[in-house]
Design an enzyme around this catalytic site. Structure first.
Site, PDB file in Angstrom:
ATOM      1  CE  LYS A   1      99.382 111.133  32.011  1.00 32.84           C
ATOM      2  NZ  LYS A   1     100.441 111.214  30.873  1.00 32.84           N
TER       3      LYS A   1
ATOM      4  CD  GLU B   1      98.332 103.533  35.055  1.00 34.96           C
ATOM      5  OE1 GLU B   1      97.885 103.408  36.140  1.00 34.96           O
ATOM      6  OE2 GLU B   1      98.003 104.565  34.347  1.00 34.96           O
TER       7      GLU B   1
ATOM      8  CB  SER C   1      99.454 117.378  27.078  1.00 38.91           C
ATOM      9  OG  SER C   1     100.247 116.756  26.059  1.00 38.91           O
TER      10      SER C   1
HETATM   11  C1  LIG Z   1     100.373 110.782  29.526  1.00 34.23           C
HETATM   12  C2  LIG Z   1     100.573 111.993  28.595  1.00 34.23           C
HETATM   13  C3  LIG Z   1      99.645 112.289  27.168  1.00 34.23           C
HETATM   14  C4  LIG Z   1      98.600 111.185  27.076  1.00 34.23           C
HETATM   15  O1  LIG Z   1      97.614 110.864  28.287  1.00 34.23           O
HETATM   16  P1  LIG Z   1      96.141 111.351  28.087  1.00 34.23           P
HETATM   17  O2  LIG Z   1      95.469 110.737  29.506  1.00 34.23           O
HETATM   18  O3  LIG Z   1      95.544 111.157  26.907  1.00 34.23           O
HETATM   19  O4  LIG Z   1      96.347 112.955  28.272  1.00 34.23           O
HETATM   20  C5  LIG Z   1      99.897 113.248  26.675  1.00 34.23           C
HETATM   21  N1  LIG Z   1     100.936 114.112  26.795  1.00 34.23           N
HETATM   22  C6  LIG Z   1     101.526 114.060  27.619  1.00 34.23           C
HETATM   23  C7  LIG Z   1     102.625 115.037  27.803  1.00 34.23           C
HETATM   24  C8  LIG Z   1     101.708 113.124  28.711  1.00 34.23           C
HETATM   25  O5  LIG Z   1     102.682 113.048  29.733  1.00 34.23           O
END
Ligand SMILES: *Cc1c(COP(=O)(O)O)cnc(C)c1O
Length: 402
Positions: free
Chosen positions: A93, A115, A381
C-alpha cells in the site's frame, strides 16, 4: 509478443466496458483536476526523482524476489515470492500513498482523507502524512476497527484521526462511503487517497501506475534469476486490485505471462458469506466506476464476507473486470479455511508469516495446473503481524497443534 486487446485505460477512462467516472457534481472539479494533471505531474523529473528516492530510502525498495524452495518442491514448479511484505509499514500500500501524497502536495492540498479495511492503507496514508506534515483523517468500518486493533493504534501514533463507519456491514465499503461524503463536504482543501485500483477515473489508472514499480522490479529480478525477463505466471490476491494491478502492469500485453487472480470465497462461494466478486458479481456502478460487483437484481449492494478485512469488498477494480471478462486473467477463489491453511504452511515452510489477504494467493497454488519448468511469481502483498489475533483465535478454535 503482444495481444491485440488493450488493457490500458482509454482517454475517456475506460477498460473495455468498465471504468469511467460516476461522481456527484460536487466532486466534478476535483476529479477533473486530478484527471487533467496526474500524468503530467507524475512524469515531471522532479516528481520522479522524489518518488523513487522515497521508494528506495524510506520504503526499502526494491523488494526482494525470493525463490521459495520448500514451496517449489511441494507444488512442483519454481515458486518465487515478491516480498512486498518487507516494505515499510508491511504491505504494498505504501507505494501508492507515496505517489499520491506527492501529487496532493503539488495540487496544493492541505488535508488528506482515506478509507481503510485491514488498516494497511490507513497506516500507509497516516505514515506519508506524518512524513509530509499534512492533516490525516482515516475512515474505517467499526467491525474492522475491532478486528485490526494494532493498525488502529499505529494510525493514532502517526497522528491520524480514525473515524468509525457505523453504517451497513461496518466494513470497507461503508468506510469508503463515509470518505466520499467527507470529500464532497471538503472538496476544495482535501485530497482523497484511494487505497486500491478502484474509484472514478483516473484513480484506477493512477494507483496502478504508482504500484507498477512491483512488476518493473519483477521483470529485472526474474531475468537475473532465470535468464528470462518474464515469468510464466504472476499470481496475486485481489480485493480492489492494486497489488495485482501493480504486479501485472508490465506483463499485461505479454501473452507468455498468465495472469492469475485469487479472490476470497469466504465460507464458500454459495454460502451467502463470500467476497468472490468476479464469480458472484454482475456489471454495475460502485464508488464511482462501472465494474463487476455483488448486487441484488434491483442494484442494491450485497454485503460481502471474508475473514480477511482487506478482501472484504463487494467490487473489483475496472481493470480486473476487463481482464477477467476478456479472459486475459483467470480467477480462482480460496475460502477462509484454505487461506488459513496457507498461512500455516508458509510460516512453517519458509519462515514467512503472510497477511491473511496474501494467503489467498498462496492457497490457490494447489488448484493451478503447474509444470516443473514453470516460473511462478506470487505477489506476497503483506506481512501477517496485523492478523496475529485472528490467527491465534483460529488456531485455538480449530484446536490446531503448532
Ligand atoms: C489491502 C491489502 C490487499 C488488498 O488490496 P488490493 O488493492 O486488492 O491489493 C491485499 N493484501 C494486503 C496485505 C493488503 O493490505
Amino acid at each position: 509478443m503482444t495481444s491485440k486487446q488493450s488493457y490500458h485505460v482509454s482517454p475517456s477512462g475506460h477498460y473495455g466496458d468498465f471504468g469511467g467516472a460516476y461522481i456527484p457534481e460536487m466532486l466534478y472539479a476535483n476529479v477533473e483536476e486530478i484527471k487533467n494533471k496526474y500524468i503530467e505531474i507524475s512524469n515531471e523529473p522532479e516528481f520522479q526523482a522524489e518518488f523513487h528516492q522515497l521508494l528506495k530510502d524510506y520504503v526499502g525498495r526494491p523488494s526482494p524476489l525470493y525463490k521459495a524452495n520448500t514451496l517449489s518442491e511441494k507444488y512442483g514448479a519454481n515458486i518465487y515470492l515478491k516480498r512486498e511484505d518487507l516494505n515499510h509499514t508491511g504491505a504494498h500500500k505504501i507505494n501508492n500513498t507515496i505517489g499520491q501524497i506527492l501529487l496532493a502536495k503539488r495540487l496544493g492540498k492541505k488535508r488528506i482523507i482515506a478509507e481503510t479495511g485491514a488498516g494497511q492503507h490507513g497506516v500507509a496514508t497516516a505514515t506519508v502524512c506524518a512524513l509530509m506534515k499534512l492533516e490525516c483523517i482515516v475512515y474505517m468500518g467499526a467491525v474492522d476497527i475491532e478486528r485490526q486493533a494494532p493498525n488502529v493504534a499505529r494510525m493514532k501514533m502517526l497522528g491520524a484521526t480514525v473515524i468509525p463507519a457505523e453504517s451497513g456491514s461496518k466494513t470497507l465499503k461503508d468506510a469508503t462511503n463515509e470518505a466520499i461524503r467527507d470529500w464532497i463536504n471538503n472538496a476544495e482543501t482535501t485530497h482523497y487517497i484511494i487505497g486500491s485500483a478502484i474509484g472514478p477515473h483516473p484513480y484506477p489508472d493512477m494507483v496502478t501506475r504508482y504500484q507498477s514499480v512491483i512488476s518493473a522490479e519483477i521483470k529485472e529480478q526474474i531475468q537475473e534469476k532465470t535468464g528470462k525477463d518474464y515469468p510464466d505466471y504472476v499470481v496475486a490476491c485481489v480485493g480492489g486490485g492494486s497489488n495485482a494491478a501493480g504486479a501485472f502492469y508490465h506483463f499485461l500485453h505479454d501473452d507468455r505471462v498468465q495472469l492469475i487472480l485469487a479472490e476470497a470465497a469466504g465460507k464458500g462461494i454459495d454460502t451467502g458469506h463470500s467476497a468472490a466478486t468476479s464469480i458472484l458479481g454482475t456489471k454495475g456502478i460502485i464508488h464511482g466506476c462501472m465494474t463487476l460487483l455483488m448486487q441484488t437484481p434491483d442494484g442494491q449492494i450485497v454485503e460481502p464476507y471474508s475473514l480477511s478485512a482487506g478482501l472484504d469488498y463487494p467490487g473489483i477494480g475496472p481493470l480486473h473486470a476487463h481482464l477477467i471478462t476478456t479472459k486475459r486473467a483467470k480467477v480462482y477463489a480460496a475460502t477462509d479455511d484454505e487461506a488459513m491453511q496457507a498461512v500455516l504452511e508458509l510460516s512453517a515452510a519458509e519462515g514467512i508469516i503472510p497477511a491473511l489477504e496474501t494467503a489467498h494467493a498462496l492457497a490457490i497454488l494447489s488448484k493451478m495446473d503447474l509444470k516443473s519448468e514453470d516460473n511462478v511469481v506470487i505477489c506476497l502483498s503483506g506481512r501477517g503481524d496485523k492478523d496475529l489475533n485472528t490467527y491465534l483465535k483460529y488456531i485455538e478454535e480449530h484446536k490446531i497443534e503448532l
